[in-house]
Design an enzyme around this catalytic site. Structure first.
Site, PDB file in Angstrom:
ATOM      1  N   GLU A 193       0.826  -1.229   0.000  1.00  0.00           N
ATOM      2  CA  GLU A 193       0.000   0.000   0.000  1.00  0.00           C
ATOM      3  C   GLU A 193       0.853   1.269   0.000  1.00  0.00           C
ATOM      4  O   GLU A 193       0.472   2.284   0.577  1.00  0.00           O
ATOM      5  CB  GLU A 193      -0.981  -0.015   1.185  1.00  0.00           C
ATOM      6  CG  GLU A 193      -1.978  -1.160   1.098  1.00  0.00           C
ATOM      7  CD  GLU A 193      -2.925  -1.268   2.302  1.00  0.00           C
ATOM      8  OE1 GLU A 193      -2.876  -0.406   3.182  1.00  0.00           O
ATOM      9  OE2 GLU A 193      -3.694  -2.245   2.340  1.00  0.00           O
ATOM     10  N   TRP A 198      -0.131   6.381   4.454  1.00  0.00           N
ATOM     11  CA  TRP A 198      -0.317   6.035   5.861  1.00  0.00           C
ATOM     12  C   TRP A 198       0.806   5.195   6.472  1.00  0.00           C
ATOM     13  O   TRP A 198       0.817   4.984   7.669  1.00  0.00           O
ATOM     14  CB  TRP A 198      -1.666   5.352   6.081  1.00  0.00           C
ATOM     15  CG  TRP A 198      -1.998   4.277   5.074  1.00  0.00           C
ATOM     16  CD1 TRP A 198      -1.670   2.962   5.134  1.00  0.00           C
ATOM     17  CD2 TRP A 198      -2.741   4.453   3.860  1.00  0.00           C
ATOM     18  NE1 TRP A 198      -2.151   2.295   4.040  1.00  0.00           N
ATOM     19  CE2 TRP A 198      -2.823   3.185   3.248  1.00  0.00           C
ATOM     20  CE3 TRP A 198      -3.341   5.554   3.235  1.00  0.00           C
ATOM     21  CZ2 TRP A 198      -3.476   2.997   2.024  1.00  0.00           C
ATOM     22  CZ3 TRP A 198      -3.990   5.364   2.029  1.00  0.00           C
ATOM     23  CH2 TRP A 198      -4.064   4.092   1.441  1.00  0.00           C
ATOM     24  N   GLU A 298      -5.332  -7.673  -1.072  1.00  0.00           N
ATOM     25  CA  GLU A 298      -6.218  -7.394   0.068  1.00  0.00           C
ATOM     26  C   GLU A 298      -7.445  -6.678  -0.452  1.00  0.00           C
ATOM     27  O   GLU A 298      -7.349  -5.730  -1.227  1.00  0.00           O
ATOM     28  CB  GLU A 298      -5.577  -6.440   1.086  1.00  0.00           C
ATOM     29  CG  GLU A 298      -4.563  -7.031   2.009  1.00  0.00           C
ATOM     30  CD  GLU A 298      -4.062  -6.001   3.026  1.00  0.00           C
ATOM     31  OE1 GLU A 298      -4.871  -5.232   3.567  1.00  0.00           O
ATOM     32  OE2 GLU A 298      -2.844  -5.975   3.262  1.00  0.00           O
ATOM     33  N   ARG A 334      -8.514  -9.760   8.335  1.00  0.00           N
ATOM     34  CA  ARG A 334      -8.701 -10.631   9.487  1.00  0.00           C
ATOM     35  C   ARG A 334     -10.073 -10.474  10.177  1.00  0.00           C
ATOM     36  O   ARG A 334     -10.723  -9.439  10.059  1.00  0.00           O
ATOM     37  CB  ARG A 334      -7.580 -10.374  10.495  1.00  0.00           C
ATOM     38  CG  ARG A 334      -7.590  -8.990  11.098  1.00  0.00           C
ATOM     39  CD  ARG A 334      -6.242  -8.615  11.703  1.00  0.00           C
ATOM     40  NE  ARG A 334      -6.365  -7.464  12.604  1.00  0.00           N
ATOM     41  CZ  ARG A 334      -6.404  -7.562  13.918  1.00  0.00           C
ATOM     42  NH1 ARG A 334      -6.337  -8.743  14.512  1.00  0.00           N
ATOM     43  NH2 ARG A 334      -6.508  -6.486  14.671  1.00  0.00           N
TER      44      ARG A 334
HETATM   45  C1  BMA Z   1      -5.247  -3.372  10.102  1.00  0.00           C
HETATM   46  C2  BMA Z   1      -6.163  -3.687  11.269  1.00  0.00           C
HETATM   47  C3  BMA Z   1      -5.326  -3.583  12.510  1.00  0.00           C
HETATM   48  C4  BMA Z   1      -4.110  -4.524  12.387  1.00  0.00           C
HETATM   49  C5  BMA Z   1      -3.351  -4.311  11.079  1.00  0.00           C
HETATM   50  C6  BMA Z   1      -2.270  -5.334  10.864  1.00  0.00           C
HETATM   51  O1  BMA Z   1      -5.953  -3.241   8.935  1.00  0.00           O
HETATM   52  O2  BMA Z   1      -6.687  -4.986  11.146  1.00  0.00           O
HETATM   53  O3  BMA Z   1      -6.097  -3.956  13.628  1.00  0.00           O
HETATM   54  O4  BMA Z   1      -3.227  -4.331  13.468  1.00  0.00           O
HETATM   55  O5  BMA Z   1      -4.255  -4.357  10.010  1.00  0.00           O
HETATM   56  O6  BMA Z   1      -2.774  -6.637  10.832  1.00  0.00           O
END
Ligand code: BMA
Length: 378
Positions: A193, A198, A298, A334
Site C-alpha cells: 500500500e 499512511w 487485500e 482478518r
Molecule cells: C489493520 C487492522 C489492525 C491490524 C493491522 C495489521 O488493517 O486490522 O487492527 O493491526 O491491520 O494486521
C-alpha cells in the site's frame, strides 16, 4: 464443488487443459503453457517454482480465496485446532492463508495483533501441509522513529546501505530469515500500500527512488545473503488508476514475481464493481505482459454490511472483465472482532451468500485445490 479438481490423478491433465485453453497464445490443447523463466530467484525451490506455474495456469479460469490469520482466531474463538471461520461457514478452509510478521523485527514472541510467532510458523506448515498457499506481509515498525508502521516519519533512506539504521535493518531481516519455514513456499509481500500515505514507506514518506532501492536491497539480502530459496515476491500498492502510477515505484521485473494491489475502496457501493473490474484488467494486462502473476492482495468490507456482498459485489467485480478475472487469488483481511471482520462467521448476515460464493466453480477453496506443489506436467 468442481469435480475436475477433486481427483488427484486427473490433476496434471486438468491443469494442462485449463492452461492450454485459456492462457494467451495457447491455441490448441497440445500446446504447453509458457514456462516461468523469470522468477526473481532463479534458484527457487522446485515447490516454489511449481506454485508459481500452477497458480498461473489456474488463474485462467479460477480465483483462489484467501483470509488473513484464518487459523489463529475468529469471532468468539482463538487457537482452536483445525478451526477457521471460513471453514465453519463454508465447510472448507480458505485456499490462501495470509499472515503478518509485524514486530518480528524486534524478536517479539507475538505479532502486532497478538499472534504467537511460534504458532504462526506451525499454522503456516499446517496450511501448506493441506495444500494451501501462504502469503506473508509485514507491518514493520518505523526504523527511524521507533514508532509503528503508521508513523509516517521518513525512515526508508536511513535503512539503505550507508544509512544510520542500515545495520539494524539487516538484523531485522536476519530475524525474518531465521524464523521463516524455509521448506514452505511463501509469497512475500513487504512494504504494501505504498502509494497511500499512511505507512512510513508510503508516497509522502519515501521517494520513488528510495522505495525502489529499499525493495531491491531487501530482495537481494534475503535471496543472496540469507540464501532463502522459498520466496515469491509480491508488489502490492494501494489503488492507482493508471499503469504509470502503478509503475512509478515499481522496482523492476527482476525483483517482482506477483503484480498485485490492495483495494478497500471500490466495493462499498454497487457502482464500484465496474471500477474494480477496470483496475483488475489493468493489473492483469501488466502482469501477463511480463510473465508474472496478478492478485488482489487485500480487499474487503469491514463488517460485510451487505447480505450478498460475496457474489453480487466481490465475485461480480472479479468475473465481469474477461481479462481482469485472470487474477490468481483474492484475500480478505482478518476477523478480529464483531466490529472488525472481513469474512463471515456462523450466523453472520452474509453467511448464506458466502456458501454460494464457495460453491461457485470459479472460486477455489482449500477443498478444491489440486497439488500446487508438483510441477505442471508438460
Ligand atoms: C489493520 C487492522 C489492525 C491490524 C493491522 C495489521 O488493517 O486490522 O487492527 O493491526 O491491520 O494486521
Amino acid at each position: 464443488m468442481y469435480v475436475l479438481y477433486r481427483h488427484p490423478a486427473s490433476v496434471p491433465v486438468a491443469l494442462a487443459i485449463v492452461a492450454s485453453l485459456a492462457l494467451p497464445g495457447c491455441g490448441s490443447m497440445d500446446e504447453k503453457p509458457p514456462a516461468a523463466e523469470h522468477l526473481v530467484d532463479p534458484n527457487a525451490t522446485a515447490e516454489t517454482r511449481a506454485l508459481f506455474e500452477n497458480l498461473r495456469a489456474l488463474a485462467a479460469d479460477h480465483v483462489l480465496f484467501g483470509h488473513q490469520d484464518a487459523l489463529a482466531y475468529g469471532i468468539g474463538w482463538s487457537g482452536d485446532p483445525g478451526r477457521s471461520d471460513v471453514k465453519d461457514v463454508a465447510g472448507s478452509h480458505p485456499a490462501v492463508y495470509g499472515w503478518d510478521v509485524g514486530d518480528l523485527e524486534h524478536g517479539a514472541s507475538r505479532n502486532l495483533d497478538g499472534v504467537n510467532f511460534g504458532l504462526m510458523r506451525e499454522w503456516i506448515r499446517e496450511g501448506y501441509g493441506r495444500g494451501g498457499v501462504i502469503t506473508v506481509s509485514w507491518h514493520m515498525d518505523n526504523p527511524a522513529s521507533g514508532g509503528d508502521a503508521w508513523d509516517t516519519t521518513p525512515g526508508a533512506s536511513s535503512i539503505l546501505p550507508g544509512g544510520e539504521h542500515h545495520g539494524k535493518y539487516r538484523t531485522w531481516l536476519d530475524r525474518f530469515a531465521n524464523w521463516v519455514p524455509t521448506e514452505v513456499p511463501i509469497i512475500f509481500r513487504p512494504f504494501h500500500e505504498h502509494t497511500g500515505n499512511w505507512f512510513w514507506w508510503g508516497r509522502e514518506s519515501a521517494t520513488a527512488e528510495e522505495y525502489r532501492h529499499l525493495w531491491q536491497f531487501t530482495v537481494e539480502y534475503l535471496r543472496d545473503v540469507k540464501g532463502l530459496r522459498n520466496l515469491l515476491y509480491c508488489y502490492a500498492p494501494d489503488i492507482v488508476d493508471s499503469p504509470a502510477q502503478y509503475l512509478e515505484r515499481y522496482p523492476g521485473d527482476d525483483y517482482v514475481d506477483v503484480l498485485a494491489y490492495d483495494d478497500y475502496w471500490a466495493l462499498n457501493s454497487d457502482a464500484g464493481a465496474a471500477v474494480m473490474a477496470g483496475r483488475l484488467r489493468m493489473l492483469v494486462t501488466m502482469a501477463e505482459e511480463r510473465g508474472k502473476l496478478a492478485a488482489l492482495a487485500e480487499t474487503g468490507l469491514d463488517g460485510i454490511g451487505d447480505e450478498d456482498w460475496w457474489t453480487n459485489r466481490l465475485l461480480r467485480a472479479i468475473k465481469s472483465d474477461p481479462v481482469g478475472r485472470r487474477i490468481a487469488w483474492v484475500l480478505v483481511w482478518r476477523n478480529a472482532r464483531t466490529d472488525h471482520h472481513f469474512a463471515p462467521y456462523p450466523g453472520h448476515r452474509s453467511a448464506e451468500d458466502f456458501v454460494a460464493f464457495h460453491d461457485d466453480p470459479f472460486t477455489l477453496f482449500e477443498d478444491d485445490l489440486p497439488d500446487l506443489y508438483q510441477p505442471l506436467s508438460r
